[in-house]
Write a protein that holds these residues in place. Structure first.
Motif, mmCIF file in Angstrom:
data_model
loop_
_atom_site.group_PDB
_atom_site.id
_atom_site.type_symbol
_atom_site.label_atom_id
_atom_site.label_comp_id
_atom_site.label_asym_id
_atom_site.label_seq_id
_atom_site.Cartn_x
_atom_site.Cartn_y
_atom_site.Cartn_z
ATOM 1 N N ALA A 69 0.815 -1.210 0.000
ATOM 2 C CA ALA A 69 0.000 0.000 0.000
ATOM 3 C C ALA A 69 0.849 1.260 0.000
ATOM 4 O O ALA A 69 2.032 1.241 0.331
ATOM 5 C CB ALA A 69 -0.922 -0.013 1.213
ATOM 6 N N GLY A 70 0.199 2.371 -0.360
ATOM 7 C CA GLY A 70 0.846 3.667 -0.286
ATOM 8 C C GLY A 70 0.640 4.500 -1.525
ATOM 9 O O GLY A 70 0.528 3.965 -2.645
ATOM 10 N N ALA A 71 0.539 5.814 -1.338
ATOM 11 C CA ALA A 71 0.438 6.782 -2.443
ATOM 12 C C ALA A 71 -0.709 6.469 -3.386
ATOM 13 O O ALA A 71 -0.562 6.498 -4.607
ATOM 14 C CB ALA A 71 1.761 6.849 -3.215
ATOM 15 N N GLY A 72 -1.882 6.171 -2.808
ATOM 16 C CA GLY A 72 -3.064 5.923 -3.621
ATOM 17 C C GLY A 72 -2.945 4.727 -4.537
ATOM 18 O O GLY A 72 -3.564 4.694 -5.606
ATOM 19 N N GLY A 73 -2.163 3.732 -4.130
ATOM 20 C CA GLY A 73 -1.982 2.537 -4.946
ATOM 21 C C GLY A 73 -0.783 2.601 -5.872
ATOM 22 O O GLY A 73 -0.437 1.614 -6.522
ATOM 23 N N SER A 74 -0.104 3.757 -5.902
ATOM 24 C CA SER A 74 0.995 3.941 -6.852
ATOM 25 C C SER A 74 2.212 3.095 -6.526
ATOM 26 O O SER A 74 2.908 2.616 -7.438
ATOM 27 C CB SER A 74 1.404 5.418 -6.900
ATOM 28 O OG SER A 74 0.333 6.215 -7.334
ATOM 29 N N ILE A 75 2.488 2.892 -5.232
ATOM 30 C CA ILE A 75 3.680 2.128 -4.851
ATOM 31 C C ILE A 75 3.562 0.678 -5.311
ATOM 32 O O ILE A 75 4.485 0.116 -5.922
ATOM 33 C CB ILE A 75 3.892 2.210 -3.329
ATOM 34 C CG1 ILE A 75 4.290 3.633 -2.933
ATOM 35 C CG2 ILE A 75 4.964 1.209 -2.875
ATOM 36 C CD1 ILE A 75 4.410 3.859 -1.449
ATOM 37 N N GLY A 76 2.442 0.051 -5.036
ATOM 38 C CA GLY A 76 2.238 -1.335 -5.445
ATOM 39 C C GLY A 76 2.211 -1.502 -6.948
ATOM 40 O O GLY A 76 2.814 -2.434 -7.497
ATOM 41 N N MET A 77 1.540 -0.580 -7.639
ATOM 42 C CA MET A 77 1.451 -0.693 -9.094
ATOM 43 C C MET A 77 2.807 -0.474 -9.767
ATOM 44 O O MET A 77 3.119 -1.105 -10.776
ATOM 45 C CB MET A 77 0.436 0.308 -9.634
ATOM 46 C CG MET A 77 -0.990 -0.179 -9.584
ATOM 47 S SD MET A 77 -1.251 -1.666 -10.604
ATOM 48 C CE MET A 77 -1.619 -2.858 -9.348
ATOM 49 N N ALA A 78 3.614 0.390 -9.195
ATOM 50 C CA ALA A 78 4.955 0.610 -9.748
ATOM 51 C C ALA A 78 5.782 -0.660 -9.621
ATOM 52 O O ALA A 78 6.569 -1.005 -10.522
ATOM 53 C CB ALA A 78 5.642 1.770 -9.025
ATOM 54 N N LEU A 107 3.461 10.291 -11.576
ATOM 55 C CA LEU A 107 3.093 8.892 -11.351
ATOM 56 C C LEU A 107 4.269 7.988 -11.741
ATOM 57 O O LEU A 107 4.822 8.124 -12.837
ATOM 58 C CB LEU A 107 1.862 8.540 -12.187
ATOM 59 C CG LEU A 107 1.110 7.259 -11.853
ATOM 60 C CD1 LEU A 107 0.546 7.320 -10.434
ATOM 61 C CD2 LEU A 107 -0.027 7.043 -12.854
ATOM 62 N N PRO A 108 4.663 7.039 -10.871
ATOM 63 C CA PRO A 108 5.838 6.206 -11.167
ATOM 64 C C PRO A 108 5.557 5.037 -12.114
ATOM 65 O O PRO A 108 6.322 4.084 -12.151
ATOM 66 C CB PRO A 108 6.244 5.707 -9.770
ATOM 67 C CG PRO A 108 4.973 5.639 -9.011
ATOM 68 C CD PRO A 108 4.153 6.802 -9.504
ATOM 69 N N TYR A 109 4.476 5.086 -12.839
ATOM 70 C CA TYR A 109 4.170 4.070 -13.849
ATOM 71 C C TYR A 109 3.248 4.685 -14.882
ATOM 72 O O TYR A 109 2.602 5.710 -14.631
ATOM 73 C CB TYR A 109 3.509 2.832 -13.224
ATOM 74 C CG TYR A 109 2.173 3.096 -12.545
ATOM 75 C CD1 TYR A 109 0.973 3.087 -13.253
ATOM 76 C CD2 TYR A 109 2.113 3.368 -11.180
ATOM 77 C CE1 TYR A 109 -0.237 3.340 -12.639
ATOM 78 C CE2 TYR A 109 0.907 3.624 -10.545
ATOM 79 C CZ TYR A 109 -0.276 3.610 -11.282
ATOM 80 O OH TYR A 109 -1.472 3.866 -10.665
ATOM 81 N N ASP A 110 3.185 4.090 -16.048
ATOM 82 C CA ASP A 110 2.252 4.501 -17.095
ATOM 83 C C ASP A 110 1.151 3.451 -17.160
ATOM 84 O O ASP A 110 1.421 2.287 -17.490
ATOM 85 C CB ASP A 110 2.971 4.613 -18.439
ATOM 86 C CG ASP A 110 2.089 5.226 -19.525
ATOM 87 O OD1 ASP A 110 0.976 4.701 -19.744
ATOM 88 O OD2 ASP A 110 2.507 6.218 -20.148
#
Length: 324
Positions: A69-78, A107-110
């Motif tokens: 978890a973290g940053a609105g889901g951004s950490i896991g998705m990255a 955002l750390p992913y596209d």
């Protein structure tokens, strides 16, 4: 019941094994890893855990679920986007693959270029709720009338700026011509606690997460975003019934893989998930939680993600929502 569940799982496994392309040799010594980009206990977490046992049987492979978890889901998705091991997948949501690309400038992913949309797993109706102890409205028409009589004086809570609840709130305001004050919290837990405690009267959420509070009478559901009334909330109208079909769009949860995932592995897991969603026990468990199994092709889900990003970018632009 246990015997019926076992037999349905065996039947589903047989169907998957017989499907075209499933005879390809696969390394099943390593577990399938599914990253949930939000904390345990929420709707995003429920989805893969409902499938975990049946999916493991279908694939003849251990399925491990990890919460990142973290940053609105951004950490896991990255982390999913960077994975190159052939076994790491992620649970994508309308937030991670719709809202985040629309509101986060770094955002750390596209959401489109870095992933393959394996399959949509479930659709999840949204709901607008009020705390009946502090807001004297009983239905949609009364809520809209109250808001128009008190412009800017009523607040609504969300898990944070740029979350799906925030987007739903802004869409509601635009569609109904009303004005409410947005109160962002640091997560769903603090937000719902303050709504239950009476500090904030209105809340936008997914039915799956808020159903227990509605059933207990602590919150009143005003409308749901679904094509027809829900079995779990039969007395609550849809937004379309209330005269706002543009708000009648549910959320969704799906499985994504990094772009580097071999096509054969994507196909294998996609077919297994779709088969698992046909298991009667899985269907019953999910529907009781306000989650409705779907299952889609890889091509369709990949296109769905592209549409979600475009839609949420328009909502964010109209409401001037941008998070640095």
């Amino acid at each position: 019941m246990q015997r019926r569940h076992f037999l349905s799982s065996v039947a589903a496994a047989t169907a998957v094994a017989a499907a075209p392309g499933m005879a390809l040799a696969q390394d099943t010594s390593r577990p399938i890893r599914i990253i949930v980009p939000f904390p345990p206990g929420g709707a995003t977490d429920m989805v893969p855990r409902n499938l975990q046992d049946v999916l493991g049987k279908l694939l003849s492979q251990t399925v491990v679920i990890e919460n990142k978890a973290g940053a609105g889901g951004s950490i896991g998705m990255a982390e999913v986007a960077r994975a190159n091991d052939g076994v790491t997948f992620g649970i994508a949501t309308l937030s991670t693959h719709g809202v985040n690309p629309a509101v986060l400038s770094k955002l750390p992913y596209d959401a489109i270029k870095d992933f393959v949309g394996v399959t949509e797993i479930v659709k999840a109706p949204g709901v607008i709720m009020v705390n009946p102890a502090i807001l004297p409205v009983k239905n949609f028409a009364e809520l809209v009338a109250y808001l128009k009589a008190n412009p800017g004086k009523v607040s609504y809570a969300t898990p944070g700026n740029g979350t799906i609840g925030h987007m739903w709130g802004e869409q509601f305001k635009r569609s109904t011509g009303t004005d409410m004050l947005h109160i962002p919290y640091r997560g769903a837990g603090p937000a719902i606690n303050d709504v239950l405690g009476g500090q904030v009267p209105v809340y936008f959420d997914q039915v799956a997460a808020s159903l227990p509070h509605v059933k207990a009478g602590k919150l009143r559901a005003i409308a749901v975003s679904w094509p027809q009334r829900l079995d779990v909330l039969p007395d609550v109208p849809t937004y379309a019934e209330a005269g706002h079909p543009d708000l009648n769009n549910p959320s969704w949860f799906g499985l994504v893989a990094p772009k580097s995932m071999p096509a054969a592995q994507v196909e294998r897991v996609q077919k297994a998930v779709v088969a698992a969603l046909k298991d009667p026990a899985v269907q019953k468990r999910m529907s009781s939680q306000g989650l409705y199994p779907s299952g889609s092709s890889t091509a369709d889900f990949t296109k769905q993600i592209q549409t979600a990003v475009a839609t949420m970018k328009k909502v964010a632009a109209d409401a001037k929502i941008q998070i640095d």
